[in-house]
Design an enzyme around this catalytic site. Sequence first.
Site, PDB file in Angstrom:
ATOM      1  N   LYS A  96       0.847  -1.206   0.000  1.00 63.77           N
ATOM      2  CA  LYS A  96       0.000   0.000   0.000  1.00 63.77           C
ATOM      3  C   LYS A  96       0.874   1.244   0.000  1.00 63.77           C
ATOM      4  O   LYS A  96       1.943   1.262   0.638  1.00 63.77           O
ATOM      5  CB  LYS A  96      -0.905  -0.029   1.238  1.00 63.77           C
ATOM      6  CG  LYS A  96      -1.956   1.073   1.298  1.00 63.77           C
ATOM      7  CD  LYS A  96      -2.841   0.906   2.537  1.00 63.77           C
ATOM      8  CE  LYS A  96      -3.934   1.952   2.624  1.00 63.77           C
ATOM      9  NZ  LYS A  96      -4.793   1.756   3.815  1.00 63.77           N
TER      10      LYS A  96
ATOM     11  N   SER B  35      -9.622   1.806   3.051  1.00 60.86           N
ATOM     12  CA  SER B  35      -8.765   2.608   2.194  1.00 60.86           C
ATOM     13  C   SER B  35      -7.756   1.788   1.393  1.00 60.86           C
ATOM     14  O   SER B  35      -7.194   2.287   0.434  1.00 60.86           O
ATOM     15  CB  SER B  35      -8.018   3.640   3.034  1.00 60.86           C
ATOM     16  OG  SER B  35      -7.144   2.996   3.945  1.00 60.86           O
TER      17      SER B  35
ATOM     18  N   SER C 293      -9.763  -0.631   7.157  1.00 59.37           N
ATOM     19  CA  SER C 293      -9.215  -0.379   5.824  1.00 59.37           C
ATOM     20  C   SER C 293      -8.557  -1.571   5.150  1.00 59.37           C
ATOM     21  O   SER C 293      -8.210  -1.493   3.973  1.00 59.37           O
ATOM     22  CB  SER C 293      -8.219   0.783   5.881  1.00 59.37           C
ATOM     23  OG  SER C 293      -8.908   2.001   5.941  1.00 59.37           O
TER      24      SER C 293
END
Lengths: 482, 476
Positions: A79, A154, A178
């Site tokens: 990420k 997210s 997330s």
Amino acid sequence: MKLHTLEAWSLRDLIRDGSVTSTDIVESFLDQIRARDAEIGAYITVCGEQALEAAKHSDERRREGRTLSDWDGIPAAIKDNISVKGVANTCGSHMLAQYHAPYDAHVVSLLKQAGMPILGKTNMDEFAMGSSTEFSALKTTRNPWDRQKVPGGSSGGSAAAVASHQAPWALGSDTGGSVREPAAFCGLVGIKPTYGRVSRRGLVAFASSLDQIGMLTHSVRDGAALLQLLAGHDELDSTSVRREVPSYESVLGAGASGLRVGLLGGASQQGLQPEIHEALEQAACFLADQGAEIQEHAFPLLDKAIETYYLVATAEASSNLARYDGVRYGLRVEGSDTGEMFRRTRSEGFGPEVKRRIMLGTYALSAGYYEAYYRKAQQVRTMIRDGFLELFEKVDVLLGPTTAASAFGFGEKPDPLQMYLTDIYTVPANLAGLPAIHVPVGLDHGGLPIGLQITASPFAETNALRSAAVLETFARNRGWNR
Amino acid sequence: MIIGLEIHAELSTRSKIFCSCSTAFGGEPNSRCCPVCLGLPGALPLLNETAVEYGILAGLALNCTISVESKFDRKNYFYPDLPKAYQISQYDQPLCRDGWVEFELEQELLHAGVTRVHLEEEAGKSIHSGDNILGSDYSSIDYNRAGIPLIEIVTEPDLRSPAQAKAFLEQLKRTLQYIDVSDCKMEEGSLRCDANISLRPQGGRAFGTKVEIKNLNSFRAVERALDHEVQRQRNVLETGAAVVQDTRAWNEAKGVTVSMRSKEESHDYRYFPEPDLPPLAVNQVWVEELRQSLPEMPLPKRNRIMEQYGLGRYASDFLANSAIWADFFECAAKQYGNYKVLCNWLMGDVSRVLNARQEELPQSRLTPAALVELLRLVDDEIISGSQAKDVLEEVCATGRSSKQVTADLGMEQISDEDELTAMVEEVLAAHPEQAQRCREGEERLVGYFVGQVMKLSRGQANPKRVNALLRQKLQQ
């Protein structure tokens, strides 16, 4: 053979018996990225050359019999809020679009030490604030199951990358769900470890007391393996815990016999999509059939979890994001004095959701409001944590939904509050620092993945993984096939 | 007049408070920085245990209670030299609290309470291209200083005059230097002071409106700024107006305080507990060990020196002003019994020579043994007092022993009777006319002949012996 469609365990077996090389594997994923990512938009940065270089080194080591770990040569996606030295670390924000991390996050060092190539950095809601990846300032990520749907957030880029076979597995971060929510929307296993189990060093902070690095994988055993690689004390992260890491793989076949499984009733379960509700009931029956003891409990205080979460998270975020002022790195918009430079840099550098949360958090910490908001939220948080600890005296794991519904469409939640409410089942684990795992169990009528969440007491990842493995069998029996 | 002080002292740990960067003063700008002290995204603090130790030592030396559990908090404000836009500090649970300091002003023993001592991190340093921030085209920031550990010491409003404030600060500095936790160099900014001052009518109980003065960079500045501020507030009150609560900066060049911001403009720092650091639990056994390790403090040492060595207050103050000088004196005093002479040398020539060489005592080549050796050479009349000063300079410059320097410079006095007699006879023979006048009672010519002998011996003749021999010869 389509290497990129395999789970990491299968790749490991292939590479170990010499039928494929790391270079084959990495090339297969890079080919897939070239083929699919224009449409999916999972990656912000693809590290093709570096990944191939790392694969070449891995193959050399393997030829010379000096592999670094079982996972030497198996690549991963990261990420874009987890620092990889020399690589852009945008956090999905204009603010850091040009910022390259000068150091490796602790987890990235561990992956590199294990000999694992890094395929690239994945898209996300700006500074991890969001539940759909729609708040990325840099690009749109689409759900591989249905491109009209969001991938969740997210960590939407990581989820989409794994679900569209552009990476065998990926790292995400989970502050209020997330990792688990995008795992749910994309049909993956998503693990949020206990707070303190995995070092946060190098993870760009959103809400420091809630942030935890997690894993998005095709299977529970992949998740267990990746967790095994990353769990452990980091002496440079004071919130990382000095505590022995058990073997996660060894609990996966333990079954449900004797397991005490709690179900939480109450109002919060009422808005569930019928298919998720049905799956939950069936899963409970399956667990009972497998020898688990099912208990029902009430936890009314959880109705306060969302408010509590959004006060604590935004307060910490308002402080954590204050450093983006244009002085040292990242975006700078000049002004006539430093005050104006700060204002212009932050006005232009941050998107609307980040600004909204900074303002909320600043307000919650302000003189005269601190007691009513931040202090009160911390008190409720303590009560929630204590409530869970009490509950885990009676049960080993809790079984429940991860999301109220399957993936929603782009622009479907224009009201911020509606978006915040999608986190209702995931934030309690962050508030209490508990490990929680999302396991996919099937598809809904629209062909979108649905799944369930297992939550355990602090550092009882073994219980959560063991239960998740049983749920995986349950899912297979229902015809779930990734 | 009510005065309270807030003092910041940099701790002399080798590394910074939350990372392993060096704390050394100066250095190429931004060369002593890392992701942690630059506040880069994802960086996390790790507490330096030595900083905690120094903080506790400071608290103990200031007679504080050490908190069993304290915690860190974030103080949020935007400023270019503050890398994270918050300072990690301690808000409601400081490391140390409820202490006091004893100090003297004009021989009166005074007492001031210490409210708290807490740990925090230093910010970077802005360097403006012009004379001040407003007149500058650009500013540069050096983050070498960012993350150096600080203690903030807050006093009770117990001080009653600018002179008391200055005397308190001097005692505080002495104390911190005694326990070796800070070098307290105001000129390098490692000791800084802000002052709060308010006036109230004689005999009144309620405190008046408080004004904070910042930018006090020397003890003299503290006293001058407070003197000025007292006068300013008095003038305001005498016109019947009220003092406005504000924060003022001391302008050293103009000798005035200037308003920086009023109460309405004061910062809301939005303190909250630092989530990146767990609460700080302090082991009380460790605290006791540190308490036992504390050295004798300045005032008790001064009093003991007065008593033990029979020295006056001024001399004892001089010695006890620095633990290093006091130790030097006491070490030398073990081998040399004339304490007054020893102390006079330290206050006089040793200080002078070190100042001239711009050296501190610990860096100097002068050892207690070397000084004692020098004083013995004088006592034994091997060298004169004035020669001894030259020898001292040479010892400090080269590190050779006093005896060796004396020999190398050919300074040993000639006391040999035959040698001196020969010289006396030589000068008498060379100046028969003066010798005759001397014999006839012109006493002052004895001095003239002593001078001649000294000249002949290039200063090495023992003047006492020469004098005696001359008189003897002239009477023959």
